[in-house]
Design an enzyme around this catalytic site. Structure first.
Site, short mmCIF file in Angstrom:
data_model
loop_
_atom_site.label_atom_id
_atom_site.label_comp_id
_atom_site.label_asym_id
_atom_site.label_seq_id
_atom_site.Cartn_x
_atom_site.Cartn_y
_atom_site.Cartn_z
N TYR A 244 0.84 -1.20 0.00
CA TYR A 244 0.00 0.00 0.00
C TYR A 244 0.87 1.25 0.00
O TYR A 244 1.87 1.29 0.70
CB TYR A 244 -0.89 0.02 1.24
CG TYR A 244 -1.91 -1.08 1.31
CD1 TYR A 244 -1.54 -2.37 1.64
CD2 TYR A 244 -3.25 -0.83 1.04
CE1 TYR A 244 -2.47 -3.40 1.70
CE2 TYR A 244 -4.20 -1.85 1.10
CZ TYR A 244 -3.79 -3.12 1.42
OH TYR A 244 -4.73 -4.12 1.48
N HIS A 252 -5.98 2.19 -1.40
CA HIS A 252 -6.02 0.86 -2.00
C HIS A 252 -4.59 0.43 -2.24
O HIS A 252 -3.70 1.26 -2.37
CB HIS A 252 -6.77 0.90 -3.34
CG HIS A 252 -8.25 1.00 -3.17
ND1 HIS A 252 -8.98 0.01 -2.58
CD2 HIS A 252 -9.12 1.96 -3.52
CE1 HIS A 252 -10.26 0.36 -2.57
NE2 HIS A 252 -10.37 1.55 -3.13
N LYS A 283 -4.20 -3.09 -9.88
CA LYS A 283 -2.92 -3.17 -9.18
C LYS A 283 -1.87 -3.68 -10.16
O LYS A 283 -2.20 -4.24 -11.19
CB LYS A 283 -3.01 -4.13 -8.00
CG LYS A 283 -4.09 -3.76 -6.99
CD LYS A 283 -4.08 -4.72 -5.85
CE LYS A 283 -5.35 -4.71 -5.04
NZ LYS A 283 -6.03 -3.45 -4.89
#
Lengths: 330, 187
Positions: A244, A252, A283
């Protein structure tokens, strides 16, 4: 209670409790330490405390906090913490206490419990009184505007007030006669999270022991941690660490991280799968490890040997290289 | 019932890909497998994804040493990667981040059955700069690029390659690999 935004630094170094010499799990019990580490050192750990009656309830877990071995190791290496064998320390310390000392602590806890119960009862009564006052003022203001209807409401309100509050306080206008404030309310059971009032702070060992870690994943963890990232275990997301950019309560995660040895072979299908998994949840799939210049004298072996010998002085700053994989979109 | 005994037919015409590969023999710098792989990916980029200015690099534009395998570079028809910070800036301006000028990209040809390691990715990135040079630029680099103006050009996000992975059924998968920590796009 200290304000949550400005936690005082705990006495350093902090004790990190290893469950026992056979169980390599690292626990923290002090909430001030836990919040301080989270705010100042990006150390999150995992809250594992649950209610014995409802262990399947796992959304809001509490103390103790279990540290990942990598987190415990980084704290020890940075001189912020030291490892204490929890079982040994407790057994030894408790044996040295006299019955009188233990009884005194128990009496203290009881006194605290009584105080908690009293405070709770007080706030309850305050709330009831406020609610009643609000109710009265509402009904009186409406009666001034419309006397006929207002009168009706007022009488009804008085009736309902009697039925509602009769049992607890027969004469609400005179708070001095509150029944519960005179008698001692039933004491609450206090369960302290730490053993400090009873036991003295655990002693610092002369030769600090370093938590065992996988050198490969520790190198990546350390690298990411040094860049200011917050790292949680990634098992839920199909990786080693979720990374993170700030506190996970506010951000997020950016990366799903996997560590590998410099020469560790992986199939391209794993890479494709990881890249796809990451991109699907916005991601990146991050794979990284310690760069080794040649196979005979890999920097990784160096880390392994120094880790075992627990000497940090000859540990060259091994360069960690990372690669991020995202779907190409074509 | 008569069985028709056909005269042995001539071999079928080679496919477009086979003729393309046959027409471009390897220069012998790398294994034939790597050369053919690069050609097949190049063919896919050119005819399926409409890339232009495609070329094969056998040597590093930085060090002039042999690359671990031939790499490709080319110009996609539209931007394939926009750094998240650029993305945000463009959106604030009210534009479409993907409408920007396309950038030349490095392409790393691989086969799905291969095993890779961090070392091999490291070697690929060590051999390339951030912006792949065109043929004309590479000549400049060879002659008069003393300050590294051409070979060391920078772009946001640092070095990246488009990892092209060929499957056994001729499917090609494209993934972007960054050298270092680059935050993900918010697409």
């Amino acid at each position: 209670m200290p304000a949550s935004h400005s936690n005082p630094a705990p006495d350093l170094p902090i004790p990190i409790f290893q469950v026992s010499s056979k169980v390599e799990r690292y626990l923290l019990y002090d909430i001030n330490t836990v919040t301080w580490l989270r705010q100042k050192h990006n150390i999150l750990g995992v809250l594992i405390g649950t209610l014995p009656q409802i262990p399947q309830q796992n959304v809001f877990l509490g103390l103790p906090l279990e540290l990942q071995p990598e987190e415990a190791r980084i704290l020890v290496e940075n001189g912020l913490g030291y490892i204490v064998n929890d079982l040994d320390w407790h057994t030894k310390e408790l044996r040295s206490k006299s019955t009188a000392q233990i009884e005194a602590i128990k009496a203290d806890l009881h006194k605290d419990g009584v105080e908690v119960a009293r405070q709770l009862e007080k706030s309850r009564q305050n709330q009831a009184r406020l609610a009643r006052r609000k109710f009265r003022s509402n009904s009186s203001s409406s009666s001034s505007s419309d006397s006929a209807i207002g009168h009706n409401i007022k009488t009804r309100a008085d009736e309902s007030e009697e039925t509602l509050f009769d049992n607890s306080s027969p004469q609400a206008s005179t708070p001095t006669t509150f029944a519960p404030s005179n008698s001692d309310p039933k004491a609450w059971t206090i369960t302290p999270a730490t053993s400090y009032p009873l036991l003295s702070n655990p002693p610092r060992p002369k030769s600090p022991s370093l938590p065992e870690v996988n050198p490969c994943s520790y190198a990546l963890f350390k690298h990411l941690h040094s860049q200011g990232y917050f790292i949680t275990p990634g098992i839920r997301f199909g990786c080693q660490f979720s990374v993170y950019p700030g506190d996970p309560l506010r951000f997020h995660s950016h990366f799903l991280a996997m560590s590998a040895d410099w020469d560790e072979e992986f199939g391209l299908l794993d890479l494709v799968g990881g890249g796809r998994l990451g991109t699907g949840v916005k991601k990146g799939w991050l794979i990284g490890g310690v760069e080794g210049k040649n196979t005979e004298q890999g920097a990784l072996e160096e880390i392994e040997s120094t880790g075992a010998a627990a000497t940090r002085s000859n540990n060259h700053e091994a360069r960690v290289r990372t690669f991020c994989i995202e779907w190409g979109g074509m | 019932m008569t069985i028709q005994t056909s005269t042995p037919a001539a071999a079928p015409q080679p496919s477009a890909l086979t003729s393309y590969i046959n027409a471009n023999p390897s220069s012998g710098t790398h294994l034939q497998f790597y050369h053919t792989l690069a050609l097949q990916i190049l063919h896919n980029l050119q005819y399926q994804h409409e890339w232009t200015y495609l070329r094969i690099h056998t040597h590093s534009p930085l060090t002039k040493t042999l690359l671990p395998r031939p790499l490709l570079s080319g110009l996609p028809p539209h931007r394939i990667y926009v750094h998240p910070d650029d993305q945000v800036e463009e959106l604030k301006r009210g534009g479409d981040p993907l409408k920007g000028e396309p950038e030349r990209e490095w392409v790393l040809p691989t086969h799905l059955a291969e095993k890779w390691s961090l070392r091999r990715f490291g070697e690929v990135f060590d051999g390339i700069g951030e912006v792949p040079p065109t043929e004309a630029e590479e000549e400049i680099i060879g002659k008069e690029d003393v300050e590294g103006r051409w070979s060391r050009r920078e772009r946001r996000g640092g070095k990246r390659v488009l990892l092209a992975t060929l499957g056994d059924d001729s499917t090609v998968l494209y993934y972007i690999v960054h050298d270092g920590i680059v935050k993900p796009r918010q697409n």
